[in-house]
Each structure stands twice: as structure tokens, then as C-alpha cells.
Design a protein around this motif. Sequence first.
Motif, PDB file in Angstrom:
ATOM      1  N   THR A  13       9.101  30.838  38.445  1.00 44.25           N
ATOM      2  CA  THR A  13       9.015  30.382  37.057  1.00 44.25           C
ATOM      3  C   THR A  13      10.321  29.684  36.711  1.00 44.25           C
ATOM      4  O   THR A  13      11.403  30.257  36.920  1.00 44.25           O
ATOM      5  CB  THR A  13       8.781  31.565  36.096  1.00 44.25           C
ATOM      6  OG1 THR A  13       7.555  32.211  36.440  1.00 44.25           O
ATOM      7  CG2 THR A  13       8.695  31.090  34.659  1.00 44.25           C
ATOM      8  N   SER A  15      12.673  28.268  33.865  1.00 44.07           N
ATOM      9  CA  SER A  15      12.891  28.351  32.419  1.00 44.07           C
ATOM     10  C   SER A  15      14.207  27.690  32.059  1.00 44.07           C
ATOM     11  O   SER A  15      15.119  27.611  32.876  1.00 44.07           O
ATOM     12  CB  SER A  15      12.855  29.806  31.956  1.00 44.07           C
ATOM     13  OG  SER A  15      13.779  30.582  32.683  1.00 44.07           O
ATOM     14  N   HIS A  17      13.898  25.044  29.239  1.00 43.90           N
ATOM     15  CA  HIS A  17      13.472  24.240  28.089  1.00 43.90           C
ATOM     16  C   HIS A  17      13.522  25.098  26.826  1.00 43.90           C
ATOM     17  O   HIS A  17      13.183  26.289  26.853  1.00 43.90           O
ATOM     18  CB  HIS A  17      12.046  23.713  28.297  1.00 43.90           C
ATOM     19  CG  HIS A  17      11.967  22.487  29.158  1.00 43.90           C
ATOM     20  ND1 HIS A  17      12.286  21.232  28.695  1.00 43.90           N
ATOM     21  CD2 HIS A  17      11.592  22.324  30.450  1.00 43.90           C
ATOM     22  CE1 HIS A  17      12.117  20.346  29.662  1.00 43.90           C
ATOM     23  NE2 HIS A  17      11.698  20.983  30.749  1.00 43.90           N
ATOM     24  N   TRP A  46      14.631  19.573  38.363  1.00 43.88           N
ATOM     25  CA  TRP A  46      14.638  20.898  38.982  1.00 43.88           C
ATOM     26  C   TRP A  46      14.684  20.760  40.501  1.00 43.88           C
ATOM     27  O   TRP A  46      14.089  19.855  41.065  1.00 43.88           O
ATOM     28  CB  TRP A  46      13.371  21.674  38.608  1.00 43.88           C
ATOM     29  CG  TRP A  46      13.122  21.796  37.137  1.00 43.88           C
ATOM     30  CD1 TRP A  46      12.393  20.933  36.364  1.00 43.88           C
ATOM     31  CD2 TRP A  46      13.585  22.825  36.264  1.00 43.88           C
ATOM     32  NE1 TRP A  46      12.369  21.364  35.064  1.00 43.88           N
ATOM     33  CE2 TRP A  46      13.092  22.527  34.964  1.00 43.88           C
ATOM     34  CE3 TRP A  46      14.358  23.977  36.447  1.00 43.88           C
ATOM     35  CZ2 TRP A  46      13.352  23.344  33.867  1.00 43.88           C
ATOM     36  CZ3 TRP A  46      14.622  24.789  35.341  1.00 43.88           C
ATOM     37  CH2 TRP A  46      14.124  24.469  34.075  1.00 43.88           C
ATOM     38  N   HIS A 274       0.990  31.821  32.229  1.00 48.28           N
ATOM     39  CA  HIS A 274       1.497  31.432  30.913  1.00 48.28           C
ATOM     40  C   HIS A 274       0.843  32.259  29.813  1.00 48.28           C
ATOM     41  O   HIS A 274      -0.313  32.682  29.937  1.00 48.28           O
ATOM     42  CB  HIS A 274       1.218  29.947  30.668  1.00 48.28           C
ATOM     43  CG  HIS A 274       1.903  29.033  31.649  1.00 48.28           C
ATOM     44  ND1 HIS A 274       3.252  28.760  31.595  1.00 48.28           N
ATOM     45  CD2 HIS A 274       1.422  28.328  32.705  1.00 48.28           C
ATOM     46  CE1 HIS A 274       3.572  27.928  32.570  1.00 48.28           C
ATOM     47  NE2 HIS A 274       2.481  27.650  33.260  1.00 48.28           N
ATOM     48  N   ASP A 294       4.794  27.737  26.253  1.00 47.27           N
ATOM     49  CA  ASP A 294       5.719  28.880  26.329  1.00 47.27           C
ATOM     50  C   ASP A 294       7.088  28.474  26.900  1.00 47.27           C
ATOM     51  O   ASP A 294       7.921  29.338  27.187  1.00 47.27           O
ATOM     52  CB  ASP A 294       5.105  30.052  27.098  1.00 47.27           C
ATOM     53  CG  ASP A 294       4.886  29.762  28.595  1.00 47.27           C
ATOM     54  OD1 ASP A 294       5.451  28.782  29.117  1.00 47.27           O
ATOM     55  OD2 ASP A 294       4.142  30.528  29.239  1.00 47.27           O
ATOM     56  N   LYS A 295       7.293  27.157  27.076  1.00 49.43           N
ATOM     57  CA  LYS A 295       8.588  26.559  27.461  1.00 49.43           C
ATOM     58  C   LYS A 295       8.913  26.719  28.943  1.00 49.43           C
ATOM     59  O   LYS A 295      10.013  26.372  29.387  1.00 49.43           O
ATOM     60  CB  LYS A 295       9.751  27.137  26.626  1.00 49.43           C
ATOM     61  CG  LYS A 295       9.522  27.102  25.128  1.00 49.43           C
ATOM     62  CD  LYS A 295      10.607  27.863  24.397  1.00 49.43           C
ATOM     63  CE  LYS A 295      10.246  28.045  22.928  1.00 49.43           C
ATOM     64  NZ  LYS A 295      11.201  28.893  22.218  1.00 49.43           N
ATOM     65  N   THR A 296       7.970  27.244  29.730  1.00 53.12           N
ATOM     66  CA  THR A 296       8.242  27.452  31.151  1.00 53.12           C
ATOM     67  C   THR A 296       7.390  26.535  32.024  1.00 53.12           C
ATOM     68  O   THR A 296       6.372  25.991  31.598  1.00 53.12           O
ATOM     69  CB  THR A 296       7.976  28.907  31.583  1.00 53.12           C
ATOM     70  OG1 THR A 296       6.569  29.162  31.509  1.00 53.12           O
ATOM     71  CG2 THR A 296       8.739  29.898  30.742  1.00 53.12           C
ATOM     72  N   LYS A 298       5.496  26.952  35.746  1.00 51.44           N
ATOM     73  CA  LYS A 298       5.102  27.922  36.772  1.00 51.44           C
ATOM     74  C   LYS A 298       4.832  27.175  38.080  1.00 51.44           C
ATOM     75  O   LYS A 298       4.169  26.133  38.085  1.00 51.44           O
ATOM     76  CB  LYS A 298       3.834  28.679  36.355  1.00 51.44           C
ATOM     77  CG  LYS A 298       4.005  29.560  35.118  1.00 51.44           C
ATOM     78  CD  LYS A 298       4.642  30.891  35.436  1.00 51.44           C
ATOM     79  CE  LYS A 298       4.679  31.796  34.200  1.00 51.44           C
ATOM     80  NZ  LYS A 298       5.357  33.084  34.492  1.00 51.44           N
TER      81      LYS A 298
END
Length: 305
Positions: A13, A15, A17, A46, A274, A294-296, A298
Amino acid sequence: MNLEKFNINLNGTLSGHQNPVFALALSSVDPNVLFTGGNDKGVVEWDLESNSFKRILCKVGSSVYALLSIPGTSLLAIGMRSGQILVVDTQNQSLKANLKVEQGAVFSIKTIPGKQEMIAIGEEGYAYVWSLENFELLYRFKVSNTTVRVIEVDKNSSTVAFGDKNGEIHLYHAHDFQEFKKRIVHELPVTSLQFDPAGNLLSGGRDAKLYKLDTNLDTIQDIVPHMFTVYGISMNMEEDLIATVSRDKTLKVWRLEDLALIKNISRDRGYDSHYLSINNMLWDQDRIFTVSDDKTIKLWKVVPE
């Protein structure tokens, strides 16, 4: 791939953001680099080898709705709510072109590889076509009287499909951008499109429906794959499966042939998935990437059973 004998496992995951994520693109020159954008004022790069944040590729002035890696180059096109399209060289972080549609946001950008062209759509329903050689504007033409949120180009670079807010799909010849077919398919806006190897068109909408349409836009099959909007459709490498994502927070895998459900990836099924709307996805080889409110991001791995 054995259609029934595989699992999809969470591989990581990402994260960082601060706001919902809407857009993602893999680098055309490095398969271990992923770019994402959304309601933040920046595009993030990333590192997929270490599954970690690499850098802010560039800062932007408004929300990012579309990202496109231009094939065979290190260039990334960034479509924004402001109507700007920034073309950035991801290797030296330099701005290659600053393009603009006349009105509203840019929701979708694609390339037409056979013609060395890039096509985008403005919120006002006009399409814009630029040369990939010098980013000169070549054509501008009206597709719809309302917002067009999605463009798809078939793999032969012969047909361009547009999906609009009225639920109508428009088909254009790529060689001269003349419309040759249109039909209202969905009761609500068209939100995702994908051509299959046979030239059929898969269309997802805000009405939570998924249609498989022939080259004449006649319905071959339709299902209700999700409870809410179908935000993304992507195909596996063998082109015998498709995956869809939705505002209902699920990622689902279907057999292309008959749209039979193969996998349902969601928190309800015990996956660490999510917990808010999944806004977009990519399927690359044995990797699936999903981005969410959810800002992630996956990272999923497709593995044989």
C-alpha cells in the motif's frame, strides 16, 4: 492464464497523498516507476522495487484528472481541472509542453500510436489532437454538447470511442476524425471504456452497468457488476479477463468471454482493500494497481494457485 486457478494478493500500500487519488500511469521507460495524481497539488513518483515514495515529480496548480505515459518516451502528460495539459520529461523533470483546452477540465488523454498523435477532451465536449513530434495542435472538433469523461482507442489505432455525460457513446474514425456511429447506451454518464481484442467495446457507467457492445454499438451482453459507478476497466495481458473498479470500493475480475465473475476483491471478502471509492486502475502483466478516495494506492499481485 488458467481462468479459475489464480489468486490476487495485496503486495503493498502506497500512502502519502493528502487527498483522493484519481489518476495513475506506469512509466513507459521503467516498469518499476508509477506516477499518481489527484486532488493534491502535485504528481507523485513511486518506486515499485521498494514500494516506496520516490519524489514529487512536479507541482501543479489544480487537481489532476488524467495521466498518460507517452509510449516509447520518458514523457508524461498531465491533464488537470484547470484545462491545462502539462507534458513533463520525467527523466530530467523539465516541462516539454504546456497545452490548454478552451474550457473546463481535462478528464481523459490517449495516444493514437499509428499516427503519432495525442488526443484529449475538454469538459465542453470538444476533442483536441496534438502532434507527438512537436505538440502542435492539429485538430479540434466537437464530439458532444455535454461533458465527455472518457476516451478509448482500439489497438489498431483505427477507432476512437468517446463516452459522454448523457450516457451516449460516439465512435470516430481515427484517420480523419469523422463520426460514424453513436448511441445512447447508459441511463447515466459513461465513466469507463475498453476495447477487447475482437474490437468489441466494454462500457461502464454511473448507472452501475457494464455493456459489451459490438462494432456497431449493438449490445452483446450487459450486467450490473457493481452497486455504484464503474470507474475503471482494464484487461490482462492474455486478454481473456477484465477487471473493473467502482465507487462501491470493490475490485472485480470477470471472464471476458461471458462476463462471469471470477474474483471479488473487497474488505467484505477479507482483503485489506480500499475503504472508500476506487477511482481508477491498471492491469500490467501480473500486477494490478488501484487508486482511491482513501488517498492510497494498492499494489496487487496475480499469482497461480
